[in-house]
Enzyme design. Structure first.
Site, PDB file in Angstrom:
ATOM      1  N   LYS A 281       0.861  -1.181   0.000  1.00 24.11           N
ATOM      2  CA  LYS A 281       0.000   0.000   0.000  1.00 24.11           C
ATOM      3  C   LYS A 281       0.905   1.241   0.000  1.00 24.11           C
ATOM      4  CE  LYS A 281      -4.483   0.641   2.055  1.00 24.11           C
ATOM      5  NZ  LYS A 281      -5.377   0.232   3.137  1.00 24.11           N
ATOM      6  N   GLU A 366     -18.437  -6.444  10.684  1.00 22.90           N
ATOM      7  CA  GLU A 366     -19.369  -5.742  11.579  1.00 22.90           C
ATOM      8  C   GLU A 366     -20.378  -6.701  12.209  1.00 22.90           C
ATOM      9  OE1 GLU A 366     -18.415  -4.667   8.632  1.00 22.90           O
ATOM     10  OE2 GLU A 366     -17.602  -2.672   8.961  1.00 22.90           O
ATOM     11  N   ARG A 394     -25.113  -3.397   7.923  1.00 20.07           N
ATOM     12  CA  ARG A 394     -24.712  -4.800   7.699  1.00 20.07           C
ATOM     13  C   ARG A 394     -24.954  -5.655   8.935  1.00 20.07           C
ATOM     14  NH1 ARG A 394     -19.449  -5.976   4.332  1.00 20.07           N
ATOM     15  NH2 ARG A 394     -20.929  -5.512   2.669  1.00 20.07           N
TER      16      ARG A 394
HETATM   17  C1  LIG Z   1     -18.421  -3.022   5.455  1.00 21.95           C
HETATM   18  C2  LIG Z   1     -17.287  -2.021   5.464  1.00 21.95           C
HETATM   19  N1  LIG Z   1     -16.640  -1.770   6.619  1.00 21.95           N
HETATM   20  C3  LIG Z   1     -15.645  -0.876   6.650  1.00 21.95           C
HETATM   21  C4  LIG Z   1     -15.269  -0.196   5.519  1.00 21.95           C
HETATM   22  C5  LIG Z   1     -14.203   0.885   5.586  1.00 21.95           C
HETATM   23  N2  LIG Z   1     -13.035   0.509   4.757  1.00 21.95           N
HETATM   24  C6  LIG Z   1     -12.848   1.003   3.564  1.00 21.95           C
HETATM   25  S1  LIG Z   1     -11.473   0.433   2.847  1.00 21.95           S
HETATM   26  C7  LIG Z   1     -11.084  -0.475   4.224  1.00 21.95           C
HETATM   27  C8  LIG Z   1      -9.852  -1.286   4.289  1.00 21.95           C
HETATM   28  C9  LIG Z   1      -9.863  -2.272   3.147  1.00 21.95           C
HETATM   29  O1  LIG Z   1      -8.713  -3.074   3.241  1.00 21.95           O
HETATM   30  P1  LIG Z   1      -8.393  -4.013   2.000  1.00 21.95           P
HETATM   31  O2  LIG Z   1      -9.602  -4.729   1.582  1.00 21.95           O
HETATM   32  O3  LIG Z   1      -7.226  -4.824   2.390  1.00 21.95           O
HETATM   33  O4  LIG Z   1      -8.039  -2.996   0.827  1.00 21.95           O
HETATM   34  P2  LIG Z   1      -6.745  -2.063   0.718  1.00 21.95           P
HETATM   35  O5  LIG Z   1      -7.206  -0.689   1.191  1.00 21.95           O
HETATM   36  O6  LIG Z   1      -5.679  -2.646   1.583  1.00 21.95           O
HETATM   37  O7  LIG Z   1      -6.395  -2.072  -0.732  1.00 21.95           O
HETATM   38  C10 LIG Z   1     -12.058  -0.334   5.181  1.00 21.95           C
HETATM   39  C11 LIG Z   1     -12.051  -0.994   6.516  1.00 21.95           C
HETATM   40  C12 LIG Z   1     -15.992  -0.469   4.331  1.00 21.95           C
HETATM   41  N3  LIG Z   1     -15.730   0.184   3.191  1.00 21.95           N
HETATM   42  N4  LIG Z   1     -16.969  -1.382   4.333  1.00 21.95           N
HETATM   43 MG   LIG Z   2      -5.269  -4.525   2.273  1.00 25.74          MG
END
Ligand SMILES: Cc1ncc(C[n+]2csc(CCOP(=O)(O)OP(=O)(O)O)c2C)c(N)n1
Ligand SMILES: [Mg+2]
Ligand SMILES: CC(=O)[C@@H](O)[C@H](O)COP(=O)(O)O
Length: 662
Positions: A281, A366, A394
């Site tokens: 990242k 969640e 959710r």
């Molecule tokens: C149901 C839900 N909970 C929390 C979030 C907030 N959120 C957005 S991106 C993220 C992290 C995602 O991590 P990953 O899937 O590993 O993607 P990366 O950002 O590392 O590419 C979170 C927790 C969300 N979008 N949806």
């Molecule tokens: Mg990630």
């Protein structure tokens, strides 16, 4: 703008040298563009090579590429010819920060709630099978964080069941959600990331050792057996292989040639396969790479040279909550805080640092957060679950049937409630009050300022016989709005109150000589706008009593008594009108004070576009000026006679009814 790219075909036509140059150009472009007003920088810097490889191997949109959460689709937008839109990224009418079906046929999913991509992929693959379109491959790109969401495993279970449905799952594993990804699977994959060169070493052995005379062959077999053992122990493919999924990886997610080779192999399987890609990242931008907290996951506007935010942070709702949570944690050793992979954004970091044994990051899960909180409450401690309001959707069943049905003291704290802004329709936190209103035994509060947040949070964690919910918007916390008095209903009288569920704060009353024309019920952060509107109305001779219900749901029993003293009740809330606080107040007053009409001012029950909170509230007529105008119009429409004879003193208005008259 990246002039040379108008479609994926342009990327497919490039040679390795051109691709390397393009990747560097895209990174510079992303840093410059996102620095202007913020956005998802870290995630997109991490998928530059991956996205280029995806569009070189697969034929989007015939081969759908579904991005989980969608925050990492900026490079996809550049490859599909939208780089000139980045000047208006995340602005009203501009380029969405997420995939947008309106923007491009290459975009499929607009919902920014995580862990859904593989379910869409499963559905798309089933649709193509029904339509006999067997030459189409569906690609789901899911992050390691989104992979901690239960839906992803539900989908895997289904995708793995059909050996002849071509679904390529690209696990974009950068080891992080915001913070390092948590959970058993993440730990296994972290072990792998410690040995990034391990695969290349094994490949070298595979290609050189067997050529060694005599000993080469047996030694290679021995080493190969060892590799399998090492791989099985170290790698997660056992998890996926056990599900019946083919596994390819781990692949260096910043090596386009290696990525393409793996993706072509995966495409050739014509069945379900998982390609495990290791990325970083923030790759290529040191301020993001070195941001240990969040690797510039979604920074506000920043200086591209340093990565540092350009705006000076102000006191935020999140900051107030963070402080109160630590304070409560020091007072009570039975307080436990839970996050769904958003410890920083929801203000739990300080608590986690001071009370690591009483902090849990459950991943983007969640539903599990709520029900494990119910388990914690059953076990005799008081859980506080901090989420963004929109993500509570959710976990509604878990709130209803796991926390409320068992009358458990679970406290849910919702940040980003109401109109949030540029994250768009699936991020506006406009559903929680309507959901809360459905839950028997749940008390929901919306603090009007930081002091009330502190008070209401203290009251919430003292409730042990049912769930409590607090909610507040994104951004700066307003100046304190003191109460003139605090009251509660005692039979058919209003008496002073100390606080607690059911008490109501009177914030403003009609000036001397002015009638009690309007009871304005201001929910939470809209109290400031209500006070301003009341002042404007007073100038027009309309007397307004502004009250803050503190615990908005269930509706305080003081409201019918207050309503009976006024000609009109108006409710004002930063939530969907359907089933919200206004609806609950209308329900109660229609029954208890039938002669007093209620006007509900709330968010329309629509998917609201991506725009600044200020712009949206202006559009929706929810600014102080607009509220005052709407109330003036309602008074004139509801009581036309009173405006002519009394100039607003309301002398000949209908007799006020005592509360409770049917
Ligand atoms: C149901 C839900 N909970 C929390 C979030 C907030 N959120 C957005 S991106 C993220 C992290 C995602 O991590 P990953 O899937 O590993 O993607 P990366 O950002 O590392 O590419 C979170 C927790 C969300 N979008 N949806
Ligand atoms: Mg990630
Ligand atoms: C994609 C996602 O859900 C989060 O990254 C969200 O965009 C963050 O929102 P804030 O910037 O309001 O914290």
């Amino acid at each position: 703008m990246i002039r040379r790219i108008t479609s994926p075909a342009d990327v497919r036509a490039m040679d390795p040298e051109q691709l390397t140059a393009l990747a560097a150009e895209i990174r510079d472009f992303l840093v410059q563009q996102v620095s202007v007003r913020g956005g998802h920088l870290g995630p997109n810097l991490g998928v530059v090579e991956l996205t280029l490889a995806l569009h070189r191997v697969f034929d989007s949109p015939a081969d759908p590429i579904v991005f989980d959460t969608g925050h990492q689709a900026y490079v996809h937008k550049i490859v599909t010819g939208r780089s000139d839109g980045f000047g208006a990224l995340r602005t009203r009418g501009g380029l969405s920060g997420y995939p947008s079906r309106e923007e491009s046929v290459h975009d499929w999913v607009e919902n920014s709630h995580a862990s859904t991509s593989l379910s869409y992929a499963d559905g798309l693959a089933k649709a193509f099978a029904v339509r006999g379109e067997r030459n189409r491959t569906v690609v789901g790109v899911i992050g390691d964080g989104a992979m901690t969401g239960g839906m992803a495993w539900e989908a895997l279970n289904n995708i793995a069941a059909a050996k002849d449905r071509p679904v390529v799952i690209v696990l974009n594993d950068n080891g992080r959600s915001y913070a390092p990804t948590t959970g058993g699977m993440a730990q296994r994959m972290a072990a792998l990331r410690l040995k990034p060169g391990y695969e290349r070493l094994l490949d070298q052995v595979k290609h050189t050792l067997p050529k060694a005379p005599v000993v080469g062959g047996p030694m290679y077999s021995a080493l190969h057996a060892m590799k399998t053992a090492v791989k099985d122990w170290l790698l997660p493919p056992v998890m996926f292989a056990d599900l019946g999924l083919k596994y390819l990886g781990p692949i260096d997610g910043h090596d386009i040639a290696e990525l393409e080779q793996a993706l072509r192999r995966a495409k050739g399987f014509r069945g379900p396969v998982l390609v495990h890609v290791l990325t970083r990242k923030g790759q290529g931008y040191p301020p993001a790479e070195n941001d240990d907290l969040e690797q510039m996951h979604s920074p506000p506007a920043f200086d591209p040279l340093t990565g540092r935010p350009v705006a000076v942070p102000t006191a935020t709702w999140t900051g107030v909550f963070s402080h109160e949570l630590v304070r409560a944690g020091r007072d009570r050793d039975d307080l436990v805080a839970i996050t769904a992979a958003m410890s920083g954004p929801t203000g739990l970091d300080a608590f986690a640092a001071e009370f690591p044994d009483r902090f849990h990051d459950v991943g983007i899960a969640e539903q599990h957060a709520l029900t494990s909180a119910a388990g914690l409450a059953m076990g005799g401690v008081h859980p506080v679950v901090a989420l963004y309001a929109t993500f509570l959707n959710r976990a509604f069943d878990q709130l209803l049937m796991d926390a409320a049905l068992h009358r458990l003291g679970v406290t849910v704290v919702l940040d980003r409630a109401g109109v949030t802004g540029e994250d768009g329709p699936s991020h506006h936190g406009m559903w929680d009050l309507s959901l809360a209103a459905l839950v028997p035994g749940l008390s929901a509060a919306a603090p009007r300022d930081g002091q009330l947040l502190a008070e209401l949070f203290a009251e919430a964690i003292a409730v042990e016989d049912g769930p409590t919910l607090l909610r507040y918007p994104k951004g700066a916390v307003p100046e304190p709005i003191p109460a003139v008095r605090r009251i509660v209903a005692d039979e058919d009288r209003l008496v002073p109150a100390a606080g607690g569920v059911g008490s109501v704060d009177v914030l403003a009353e009609p000036a001397a000589g002015q009638e009690h024309d309007v009871l304005l019920v201001a929910v939470g952060a809209f109290a400031g706008a209500a006070m301003d509107a009341a002042a404007r109305l007073a100038d027009q001779g309309i007397g307004v009593t502004v009250v803050d219900p503190r615990w908005a749901l269930p509706v305080p029993t003081a409201l019918p008594l207050l309503a009976a003293q006024h000609r009109l009740v108006v409710t004002l809330e930063d939530g969907g009108r359907q089933g919200g606080v206004g609806a609950a107040v209308t329900d109660l007053l229609t029954d208890r004070v039938p002669g007093v009409p209620v006007t509900v001012l709330a968010l329309p029950q629509e998917f609201l576009e991506a725009a600044s909170r200020g712009d949206l509230l202006t559009d929706l007529g929810l600014t102080a000026q607009a509220v005052a105008r709407r109330i003036t119009e309602t008074v004139a429409r509801t009581f036309p006679q009173s405006r002519e004879h009394t100039g607003g003193s309301g002398q000949d208005v209908p007799e006020r009814r005592a509360a409770g008259e049917g």
